[in-house]
Enzyme design. Structure first.
Site, PDB file in Angstrom:
ATOM      1  N   LEU A   8     -15.748  20.479  36.770  1.00 24.48           N
ATOM      2  CA  LEU A   8     -16.308  21.384  36.034  1.00 24.48           C
ATOM      3  C   LEU A   8     -15.647  21.675  34.699  1.00 24.48           C
ATOM      4  O   LEU A   8     -14.293  21.569  34.648  1.00 24.48           O
ATOM      5  CB  LEU A   8     -16.717  22.441  36.873  1.00 24.48           C
ATOM      6  CG  LEU A   8     -17.760  22.097  38.072  1.00 24.48           C
ATOM      7  CD1 LEU A   8     -17.837  23.183  38.903  1.00 24.48           C
ATOM      8  CD2 LEU A   8     -18.947  21.534  37.504  1.00 24.48           C
ATOM      9  N   GLY A  52     -27.495  13.802  35.017  1.00 23.06           N
ATOM     10  CA  GLY A  52     -28.623  14.123  35.099  1.00 23.06           C
ATOM     11  C   GLY A  52     -29.568  13.523  33.950  1.00 23.06           C
ATOM     12  O   GLY A  52     -29.164  13.422  32.859  1.00 23.06           O
ATOM     13  N   GLY A  69     -10.474  20.728   9.564  1.00 20.57           N
ATOM     14  CA  GLY A  69     -11.315  21.604  10.158  1.00 20.57           C
ATOM     15  C   GLY A  69     -10.521  22.193  11.239  1.00 20.57           C
ATOM     16  O   GLY A  69      -9.318  21.801  11.324  1.00 20.57           O
ATOM     17  N   GLU A  86      -8.663  15.454   3.375  1.00 20.31           N
ATOM     18  CA  GLU A  86      -9.925  16.480   3.591  1.00 20.31           C
ATOM     19  C   GLU A  86     -10.870  16.179   2.227  1.00 20.31           C
ATOM     20  O   GLU A  86     -10.348  16.218   1.338  1.00 20.31           O
ATOM     21  CB  GLU A  86      -9.489  17.697   3.614  1.00 20.31           C
ATOM     22  CG  GLU A  86     -10.608  18.819   3.343  1.00 20.31           C
ATOM     23  CD  GLU A  86     -11.832  18.790   4.361  1.00 20.31           C
ATOM     24  OE1 GLU A  86     -11.635  18.918   5.596  1.00 20.31           O
ATOM     25  OE2 GLU A  86     -13.070  18.885   3.853  1.00 20.31           O
ATOM     26  N   VAL A 118     -12.579   9.692   3.054  1.00 17.55           N
ATOM     27  CA  VAL A 118     -11.945   8.740   3.944  1.00 17.55           C
ATOM     28  C   VAL A 118     -12.915   7.638   3.708  1.00 17.55           C
ATOM     29  O   VAL A 118     -14.249   7.846   4.143  1.00 17.55           O
ATOM     30  CB  VAL A 118     -11.541   8.873   4.901  1.00 17.55           C
ATOM     31  CG1 VAL A 118     -11.213   7.797   5.895  1.00 17.55           C
ATOM     32  CG2 VAL A 118     -10.260   9.805   5.108  1.00 17.55           C
ATOM     33  N   GLY A 124     -15.965  16.719  12.475  1.00 21.99           N
ATOM     34  CA  GLY A 124     -17.015  17.358  13.067  1.00 21.99           C
ATOM     35  C   GLY A 124     -17.577  16.657  14.314  1.00 21.99           C
ATOM     36  O   GLY A 124     -17.125  15.605  15.057  1.00 21.99           O
ATOM     37  N   HIS A 140       1.749  52.521  18.341  1.00 20.64           N
ATOM     38  CA  HIS A 140       2.771  52.036  17.673  1.00 20.64           C
ATOM     39  C   HIS A 140       4.105  51.572  18.454  1.00 20.64           C
ATOM     40  O   HIS A 140       4.417  52.309  19.423  1.00 20.64           O
ATOM     41  CB  HIS A 140       3.105  53.257  16.684  1.00 20.64           C
ATOM     42  CG  HIS A 140       4.469  52.719  15.783  1.00 20.64           C
ATOM     43  ND1 HIS A 140       4.323  51.789  14.846  1.00 20.64           N
ATOM     44  CD2 HIS A 140       5.902  52.964  15.912  1.00 20.64           C
ATOM     45  CE1 HIS A 140       5.667  51.470  14.408  1.00 20.64           C
ATOM     46  NE2 HIS A 140       6.404  52.341  14.849  1.00 20.64           N
TER      47      HIS A 140
END
Ligand code: NAI
Length: 461
Positions: free
Chosen positions: A38, A115, A178, A199, A233, A268, A440
């Site tokens: 899981l 599922g 990113g 980038e 790229v 992404g 502090h």
């Protein structure tokens, strides 16, 4: 066949949190998950394993760069990459087993398998069809592909392959500055790889407050990461376990090639809803591939969606919040997510964290605002751990002093940001933060000082 009140498809942070809350609210709940464990992408191949590697390699960096300064002399540790990966896997296993335990504790049924939704109110797992009053799509996302780039998860990898490389590459090209690119780029830079980040935009971390992004880039460059900005790229070729990355500089269209032992594609992610049968069901989708929802409900009665599969930031905690809110709605309560107060964190060293509006967004909206800034140079704790480079920046409404956003680059930024989140949830002013006693010496004093800087001024600046 079994009947449930709720069947959730996907056992990641959105799905498992939704399931636990549904069960706590008295609903008979099942989760369909096809992985062996899981926790979804986050626990298995995302947030958690990457944090283990960030911790291990940060520790190495400390040993190599700061131990001697603190009087800790001697040979610095050598890297046993297989052991580091084994440690990472132990961290993952402990967490995924933890979710299994929570399912048992809360009586959530785990339907093992992948599922699909053959008809409204039905979920098929293997040969069995189960029925449920409500079905929740919590299937998450997958790495988006890039034209001209074929991922083999060995030489050209996504974030998944980057966690299990056979050996530490001498050179790594990261496509995309990113969060994934910078976190994994940091890991390998600390392990000795020569890391170049290519980038498309002229700045790193799109959407981040520009002043923070500039400072972040400078700090990462000092750590040895090279940046090629404004570069698109064009493609990657591989031969004999080596890669060539071709990019075009946007300003003059000139082309250049980078050689690398490994290429990480971090441009992404996209929603993952394959095989669910949504088209046949007539589920309305957004243009960018997300399931279209209104308060998590799709256009099909009894069918809901949350997390990376719907619109919004692709963040585990956003999915978790949506999972909890939807569970409450399904139990007849008023579930709600405040999308204005969702923090974002990059777990590099230093960490970078933000919440609310950036200066750029406020300017664009024409909102009158004031800035309270405080450098960690004035924070005793940050100086003691060699992390005084960053700052805290609080943005508040010019008239009302209400906090509109906060941006932190510095030690424990990912934890510090939450006092601002709580303040924003309560509609606090910067003065409310400034008047709150902070222990502090703590890093959090820098947050208070930035709040003070929104008023009569910081003390230690
Ligand atoms: P991202 O969307 O954060 O960054 C992708 C970058 O790639 C952008 O800066 C984009 O301009 C650039 N790019 C796109 N095409 C390009 C090209 N052809 N050449 C050069 N650059 C190009 O995506 P990333 O880092 O892959 O992360 C995916 C998702 O996972 C994000 O939503 C992120 O927030 C989430 N995530 C969050 C983490 C966290 O909260 N700490 C950790 C890891 C991922």
């Amino acid at each position: 066949m079994a009947n449930f009140d709720v069947i959730i498809i996907g056992g990641g942070p959105g799905g498992y949190v939704c399931a636990i809350r549904c069960a706590q609210l008295g609903l008979k709940t099942a989760v369909v998950e096809g992985r062996e464990t899981l926790g979804g992408t986050c626990l298995n191949v995302g947030c958690i394993p990457s944090k283990a590697l960030l911790h291990a390699t940060h520790s190495l960096h400390e040993a190599e760069h700061n131990f001697a300064k603190m009087g800790l002399k001697g040979k610095s540790p050598s890297v046993d990459w297989d052991q580091m990966k084994a440690y990472k896997q132990e961290v993952v296993d402990g967490n995924t087993k933890g979710i299994e335990f929570l399912f048992k504790k809360n009586k959530v049924t785990w339907l093992k398998g992948w599922g699909s939704i053959p008809a409204a109110g039905q979920v098929k797992v293997g040969d069995e069809v189960h029925e449920a009053k409500s079905i929740v799509i919590a299937t998450g996302s997958e790495a988006a592909s890039l034209p001209g780039v074929e991922v083999d998860e060995k030489t050209v990898v996504t974030s998944t392959g980057a966690l299990t490389l056979n050996k530490i590459p001498k050179s790594l090209v990261v496509i995309g500055a990113g969060v994934i690119g910078l976190e994994m780029g940091s890991v390998y830079a600390r392990l000795g790889s020569e890391v170049t980040v290519v980038e498309y935009l002229e700045a790193i971390t799109p959407g981040m407050d520009a002043e923070v992004a500039r400072s972040f880039q400078k700090i990462l460059a000092k750590q040895g990461i090279k940046f090629v900005l404004g570069a698109a790229v064009q493609g990657v070729t591989t031969k004999g376990g080596k890669a060539k990355v071709t990019y075009k500089l946007r300003k003059d269209e000139s082309e250049a090639v980078l050689d690398a032992d490994c290429v990480l594609v971090a441009t992404g992610r996209k929603p993952y809803v394959d095989g669910l049968g949504l088209e046949a069901l007539g589920v309305e989708m957004e243009k960018r591939g997300q399931v279209k929802t209104h308060h998590f409900a799709t256009n099909v009665k009894g069918l809901y969606a949350i997390g990376d599969a719907i619109v919004g930031p692709m963040l585990a905690h956003k999915a978790e919040d949506e999972g909890m809110a939807l569970a409450e709605i399904l139990a007849g309560k008023a579930g709600h997510v405040n999308y204005d107060v969702i923090p974002g964190v990059v777990y590099t060293t230093p960490e970078v964290a933000s919440v609310g509006k950036t200066e750029e967004q406020l300017k664009e909206a024409g909102r009158a605002y004031k800035v309270g800034k405080f450098s960690f140079m004035g924070n005793a704790r940050a100086k003691a751990i060699f992390q005084a480079e960053g700052f805290v920046k609080i943005l508040a409404d010019k008239e009302t002093d209400r906090i509109l956003g906060a941006h932190i680059i510095g030690p424990m930024a990912g934890d510090l940001i939450h006092e601002v989140c709580v303040a924003m949830e309560f509609g606090a002013s910067a003065q409310d933060l400034a008047l709150t006693c902070h222990a502090h010496p703590t890093y959090s004093e820098a947050v208070r000082e930035a709040a003070l800087a929104c008023g009569d001024g910081a003390i230690h600046a």
